[in-house]
Design an enzyme around this catalytic site. Structure first.
Site, PDB file in Angstrom:
ATOM      1  N   ASN A 136       1.069  -1.322  -0.229  1.00  0.00           N
ATOM      2  CA  ASN A 136       0.323   0.146   0.438  1.00  0.00           C
ATOM      3  C   ASN A 136       0.950   1.132  -0.079  1.00  0.00           C
ATOM      4  OD1 ASN A 136       0.575  -1.366   2.544  1.00  0.00           O
ATOM      5  ND2 ASN A 136      -0.116   0.531   3.329  1.00  0.00           N
ATOM      6  N   GLY A 179     -13.617  -2.622   0.204  1.00  0.00           N
ATOM      7  CA  GLY A 179     -14.080  -2.158  -1.226  1.00  0.00           C
ATOM      8  C   GLY A 179     -14.258  -0.513  -1.347  1.00  0.00           C
ATOM      9  N   GLN A 230      -4.648  -3.904  -2.122  1.00  0.00           N
ATOM     10  CA  GLN A 230      -4.290  -2.612  -3.519  1.00  0.00           C
ATOM     11  C   GLN A 230      -4.381  -2.427  -5.036  1.00  0.00           C
ATOM     12  OE1 GLN A 230      -4.608   0.516  -1.991  1.00  0.00           O
ATOM     13  NE2 GLN A 230      -3.872   0.440  -0.058  1.00  0.00           N
ATOM     14  N   CYS A 275       5.776  11.464  12.030  1.00  0.00           N
ATOM     15  CA  CYS A 275       4.475  12.527  12.466  1.00  0.00           C
ATOM     16  C   CYS A 275       3.433  12.466  12.082  1.00  0.00           C
ATOM     17  CB  CYS A 275       4.818  14.492  12.339  1.00  0.00           C
ATOM     18  SG  CYS A 275       6.879  14.693  12.921  1.00  0.00           S
TER      19      CYS A 275
END
Lengths: 282, 402
Positions: free
Chosen positions: B153, B202, B181, B326
């Site tokens: 991904n 989905g 993916q 972060c």
């Protein structure tokens, strides 16, 4: 998405005092590329020993950049003694608060300031050599954790991670931090070192008025202006300082109490602790 | 804050809903509210729509409709697959997976390791590829399950899952793949493979959030995770989420039609975006360029931090994501980039752009028009950039051989 205050966003998108001071009197560098944030703070003193210029370079997220820029604004015009009293809480408060997970950005500011002042004094960057490394991922010592825990009244490992990053990497040191916290809060705070400042002399009224004016100009007005507001000195009667708050500030009832409090804190800090601030309507 | 139109380049996180999908769903929020399990015609008529949807999913995946189980999301599908394999072979205590899986698999496997299973987390190289010899060696006689994602991904790197499925089969292990993916972007023909289980979500295929698929090959031992009624042939209890199942059927039909576009036009946009971004000094692409999804680009801008870049992009209406610490909610950069040995300088400054059928040339122009200035601005604030510029250091600090 983090919930940043407008002030954090402002200091991130339009940071002030970016760069390095030429021929600095003090340089403080903390953080690293590996840790994900780093700050280099430089300052220069004027003849009277006040910070004439302060600049920063920061690698990090929005709140790290905003905290650094805010710090440079805060310390300008201060003596080193005054600057040395700034804590991460002051930086966060100046920005109207930071998300809990981002408090370490304000701690980084405090550490860089300490390092820069120590550099000016000819000392090692940080007094961390006394401590023992607790978190190896981020190189945080027990002394650092204790200081931040006491200054910010932190009691949980999660809070320590938010403020120092310790425990936020592999997580192996979580038990150690827990034990350390238990130890810290079962012991009284270490006695503070004797204050650097000589006892304050009694001021004449003229001196007092002048100092109040200077303090409002230097410490208070820039902070209010950043939010679109302003302050006016109306009268000084004994220890009572009457001010009028204008612009955005005066229309925001919620922040009023905080604002008078902020003005009073600054005046007490820089002039004399007896002062009382009263707000009068213009 | 400016008021540009949204330029949505974060489709690996979630995708824009297709109007055709939403239109197909609407009747089932209204007049067609019946329960497909009911005996009366009013409810029973809904079942026919679920059958159509199941067939459309099977057509996209090249399998039989009876091999499709509808679930609530990709994570449920992944969790169900792993649990099913472990419960089917309780005497086998070993699991093989990779260090770069989605948290739906990775965190589940880490939990298994804490609870007494032995888990092998396979490493990847600097390009994000697996060493197939290492994979083969890792699979043992007591391996219950091998779970390897089809495509990553974060980087879009595609793993040779059909080969790995054969290796698993040879040792009698169940093979599962997270294809969340990959679906709709790479051709999938499950009947020709040894893949036992496969998960799809989905909302990565332009449906709203709340529906997923688990494929279970005919003959694969299976133990349900969600127990209750007899829905989905007793393999996943719970009254069918009819509108979403119908929507997912439509989405799979569209995905089949659009796969060529994904691999030509969308790929072209992605390549143009990437080439443009690489014009910025000290940038690099993460992941093997020769084995990647057509829509994904992970680009690292050294010496700046990802969250700062994202906020500046966001002000321009541009949506992307980052592997920086972060933004991850933790304090360390993406586990995928770390597993690849991407230097810290680059991991913290990584930005993922993920395109879709709805991406346009104008959107790519918009990004390319603003990105160099954003990076320059942040680098001018960064203490490391000047050091880099003055020394032109080739060796990046923090580089760790994987």
């Amino acid at each position: 998405m983090w919930e940043y205050t407008d002030k954090v966003k402002k200091y991130f998108t339009e940071p002030v005092n970016v760069g390095e001071v030429e021929n600095p009197d003090g340089v403080g560098e903390v953080g690293s590329l590996a840790c994900g944030d780093a700050l280099k703070l430089t300052f220069k003193l004027d003849e009277s020993g006040r910070i004439a210029d302060a600049r920063f370079q920061t690698f990090g997220c929005a709140s790290a950049i905003a905290s650094s820029s805010a710090l440079t604004e805060m310390i300008k015009g201060m003596t080193l003694e005054q600057a040395s009293k700034i804590t991460n809480k002051d930086i966060a408060a100046f920005l109207g608060g930071l998300p809990p997970e981002k408090m370490h950005c304000s701690v980084m500011g405090e550490q860089a300031l300490t390092a820069a002042i120590r550099n000016y004094q000819g000392l090692e960057p940080l007094p961390s050599e006394e401590g023992e490394v607790v978190c190896e991922c981020f190189g945080v010592t027990d002394k650092e954790i204790e200081k931040v825990a006491r200054n910010n009244n932190l009691h949980t490992v999660e809070e320590i991670t938010n403020f120092t990053k310790a425990g936020g990497g592999c997580g192996k040191c979580v038990d150690k931090i827990e034990a350390l916290l238990a130890k810290i809060w079962s012991m009284p705070a270490p006695t503070q070192a004797a204050p650097m400042a000589p006892p304050k002399k009694k001021m004449t009224n003229i001196q007092k008025i002048k100092l109040i004016e200077e303090t409002l100009e230097r410490e208070v007005r820039p902070a209010l202006k950043a939010d679109g507001g302003d302050i006016e000195l109306i009268d000084i009667a004994g220890d009572v300082v009457q001010v009028s708050l204008r612009g955005t500030c005066s229309s925001c009832a919620a922040s009023q109490a905080t604002l008078s409090q902020f003005v009073q804190t600054k005046l007490r800090e820089f002039v004399t602790p007896e002062l009382v601030v009263e707000e009068v309507k213009p | 804050m400016s008021h540009h139109q949204t330029v949505y380049l974060d489709n690996n996180a979630t995708s824009q809903t297709a109007p055709e999908v939403v239109a197909a769903m609407l009747p089932f929020f209204g007049e067609l509210y019946g329960n497909p399990s009911s005996m009366h015609t009013f409810g029973g008529q809904v079942k026919a729509h679920i059958d159509v949807a199941r067939q459309r999913v099977a057509d996209l995946l090249g399998c039989g409709p009876e091999e499709i189980i509808f679930t609530s999301c990709g994570t449920e599908s992944d969790n169900t697959a792993i649990m099913a394999a472990l419960r089917s072979f309780p005497q086998k205590r070993h699991v093989v997976t990779t260090r770069v899986e989605h948290p739906a698999v990775l965190n589940f496997c880490q939990d298994l390791a804490r609870r007494g299973h032995e888990v092998t987390f396979l490493p990847v190289d600097r390009q994000g590829n697996l060493d197939l010899n290492q994979v083969e060696d890792a699979i043992r006689d007591d391996t219950a399950l091998v779970s390897v994602m089809w495509a990553n991904n974060e980087t879009g790197v595609i793993f040779p899952v059909e080969r790995i499925a054969q290796m698993a089969k040879a040792k009698g292990a169940v093979f599962h793949t997270d294809a969340v993916q990959a679906a709709g972007k790479v051709p999938i023909a499950l009947k020709d493979t040894q893949i036992d289980m496969l998960a799809i979500s989905g909302h990565k295929l332009h449906t709203p959030k709340g529906v997923g698929i688990l494929y279970v090959k005919k003959g694969t031992p299976f133990v349900p995770y969600v127990m209750g009624g007899h829905q989905e042939h007793g393999r996943r209890a719970g009254t069918e989420n009819v509108p979403y199942i119908v929507g997912l059927g439509k989405a799979c039909e569209l995905a089949r039609e659009r796969m060529v576009d994904e691999n030509t036009r969308v790929k072209g946009l992605r390549d143009r975006l990437e080439e443009g971004l690489l014009q910025v000094e000290a940038t690099m692409v993460n992941g093997d360029p020769s084995r990647r999804l057509p829509n994904t680009s992970s680009v690292s801008f050294e010496y700046v931090e990802g969250e700062s870049i994202l906020l500046m992009l966001s002000d321009l209406g541009i949506c992307a994501s980052s592997g920086s610490a972060c933004t991850s909610g933790s304090l360390e950069p993406s586990h995928v980039l770390r597993a690849m040995g991407v230097p810290f300088t680059a991991a913290h400054g990584s930005i993922r752009f993920s395109l879709s059928y709805y991406s346009t040339d104008e959107e790519i122009d918009h990004v390319l028009g603003h990105m160099p200035a954003i990076i320059e601005r942040l680098r001018n604030i960064s203490p490391f950039w000047q050091k880099y510029r003055t020394t032109k250091a080739c060796a990046t600090p923090g580089y760790v051989e994987p």
